[in-house]
Design a protein around this motif. Structure first.
Motif, mmCIF file in Angstrom:
data_model
loop_
_atom_site.group_PDB
_atom_site.id
_atom_site.type_symbol
_atom_site.label_atom_id
_atom_site.label_comp_id
_atom_site.label_asym_id
_atom_site.label_seq_id
_atom_site.Cartn_x
_atom_site.Cartn_y
_atom_site.Cartn_z
ATOM 1 N N SER A 76 0.878 -1.249 0.109
ATOM 2 C CA SER A 76 -0.057 0.111 0.150
ATOM 3 C C SER A 76 0.851 1.119 -0.011
ATOM 4 C CB SER A 76 -1.048 0.004 1.215
ATOM 5 O OG SER A 76 -0.181 0.064 2.468
ATOM 6 N N ILE A 77 0.202 2.120 -0.354
ATOM 7 C CA ILE A 77 0.846 3.597 -0.451
ATOM 8 C C ILE A 77 -0.187 4.789 -0.101
ATOM 9 C CG2 ILE A 77 0.577 3.846 -2.799
ATOM 10 C CD1 ILE A 77 3.128 5.225 -2.981
ATOM 11 N N THR A 78 0.270 5.817 0.608
ATOM 12 C CA THR A 78 -0.801 6.916 1.047
ATOM 13 C C THR A 78 -0.284 7.962 0.004
ATOM 14 O OG1 THR A 78 -1.162 6.094 3.290
ATOM 15 C CG2 THR A 78 -1.747 8.348 2.781
ATOM 16 N N LEU A 79 -1.463 8.667 -0.448
ATOM 17 C CA LEU A 79 -1.427 9.768 -1.493
ATOM 18 C C LEU A 79 -2.039 11.078 -0.823
ATOM 19 C CD1 LEU A 79 -0.833 11.125 -4.158
ATOM 20 C CD2 LEU A 79 -2.814 10.094 -5.196
ATOM 21 N N THR A 80 -1.469 12.044 -0.419
ATOM 22 C CA THR A 80 -2.173 13.194 0.286
ATOM 23 C C THR A 80 -2.109 14.587 -0.464
ATOM 24 O OG1 THR A 80 -1.319 12.289 2.502
ATOM 25 C CG2 THR A 80 -1.729 14.534 2.442
ATOM 26 N N ASN A 81 -3.382 15.158 -0.478
ATOM 27 C CA ASN A 81 -3.462 16.381 -0.780
ATOM 28 C C ASN A 81 -2.980 17.498 0.196
ATOM 29 O OD1 ASN A 81 -4.364 18.980 -1.500
ATOM 30 N ND2 ASN A 81 -6.008 18.315 -2.972
ATOM 31 N N THR A 82 -1.900 18.245 0.215
ATOM 32 C CA THR A 82 -1.347 18.895 1.176
ATOM 33 C C THR A 82 -2.116 20.076 1.358
ATOM 34 O OG1 THR A 82 0.410 19.964 -0.098
ATOM 35 C CG2 THR A 82 0.906 17.878 1.148
ATOM 36 N N THR A 83 -2.954 20.654 0.456
ATOM 37 C CA THR A 83 -3.606 21.769 0.395
ATOM 38 C C THR A 83 -5.035 21.802 1.629
ATOM 39 O OG1 THR A 83 -3.099 22.314 -1.746
ATOM 40 C CG2 THR A 83 -5.045 23.399 -0.841
ATOM 41 N N ASN A 84 -5.624 20.481 1.507
ATOM 42 C CA ASN A 84 -6.684 20.359 2.406
ATOM 43 C C ASN A 84 -6.579 18.927 3.570
ATOM 44 O OD1 ASN A 84 -7.129 17.993 0.743
ATOM 45 N ND2 ASN A 84 -8.885 18.744 -0.358
ATOM 46 N N ASN A 85 -5.213 18.520 3.335
ATOM 47 C CA ASN A 85 -4.919 17.348 4.052
ATOM 48 C C ASN A 85 -5.858 16.141 3.645
ATOM 49 O OD1 ASN A 85 -2.934 18.487 5.532
ATOM 50 N ND2 ASN A 85 -4.072 19.468 6.877
ATOM 51 N N GLU A 86 -6.435 15.937 2.682
ATOM 52 C CA GLU A 86 -7.256 14.871 2.447
ATOM 53 C C GLU A 86 -6.248 13.800 1.924
ATOM 54 O OE1 GLU A 86 -10.678 13.089 -0.695
ATOM 55 O OE2 GLU A 86 -10.264 15.472 -0.824
ATOM 56 N N SER A 87 -6.497 12.558 2.364
ATOM 57 C CA SER A 87 -5.493 11.638 2.055
ATOM 58 C C SER A 87 -6.207 10.174 1.762
ATOM 59 C CB SER A 87 -4.482 11.179 2.975
ATOM 60 O OG SER A 87 -4.794 11.259 4.075
ATOM 61 N N LYS A 88 -5.736 9.162 0.893
ATOM 62 C CA LYS A 88 -6.213 8.095 0.290
ATOM 63 C C LYS A 88 -5.122 6.984 0.545
ATOM 64 C CE LYS A 88 -10.178 9.368 -1.318
ATOM 65 N NZ LYS A 88 -11.694 8.770 -0.756
ATOM 66 N N THR A 89 -5.349 6.040 1.116
ATOM 67 C CA THR A 89 -4.310 4.695 1.054
ATOM 68 C C THR A 89 -4.919 3.778 0.004
ATOM 69 O OG1 THR A 89 -3.981 5.072 3.376
ATOM 70 C CG2 THR A 89 -3.343 2.896 2.489
ATOM 71 N N LEU A 90 -3.940 3.741 -1.032
ATOM 72 C CA LEU A 90 -4.401 2.881 -2.110
ATOM 73 C C LEU A 90 -3.518 1.269 -1.719
ATOM 74 C CD1 LEU A 90 -3.078 5.412 -4.764
ATOM 75 C CD2 LEU A 90 -5.281 5.032 -3.821
#
Length: 102
Positions: A76-90
């Motif tokens: 797995s890997i986590t992708l984060t939008n640092t503008t709104n701190n939304e993240s998804k773990t793929l």
């Protein structure tokens, strides 16, 4: 499935992940000095973290296309939008397909 990309023999291909992007490469292991690597840099507000992959890579084996050295507990890997701190773990399955994104 055996593509050679002008090489003399077919090879495995992979994707190496870093915080700021990912790199396409050939072979079973990533070599940062290989001139055939193709790096993609992500937008400034996007980043990878918590990279839980063997050698930070997903490698697709020659012919079958399976995830080389697949371990369901290390895929797995986590992708984060640092503008709104939304993240998804793929999470990847043994074929390198994203099986869930939480």
């Amino acid at each position: 499935v055996g593509d050679t990309e002008s090489r003399t023999t077919p090879d495995s291909y992979g994707i190496y992940f870093e915080t700021d992007g990912y790199t396409f490469f050939h072979g079973n292991t990533y070599n940062s000095s290989d001139p055939d690597n193709f790096k993609i840099e992500m937008a400034d507000n996007m980043q990878f973290s918590n990279i839980q992959l063997p050698n930070n890579s997903v490698v697709f084996t020659r012919v079958s296309g399976d995830f080389y050295s697949y371990d369901p507990d290390f895929s797995s890997i986590t992708l984060t939008n640092t503008t709104n701190n939304e993240s998804k773990t793929l999470e990847f399955n043994r074929y390198g397909v994203i099986r869930s994104n939480n």
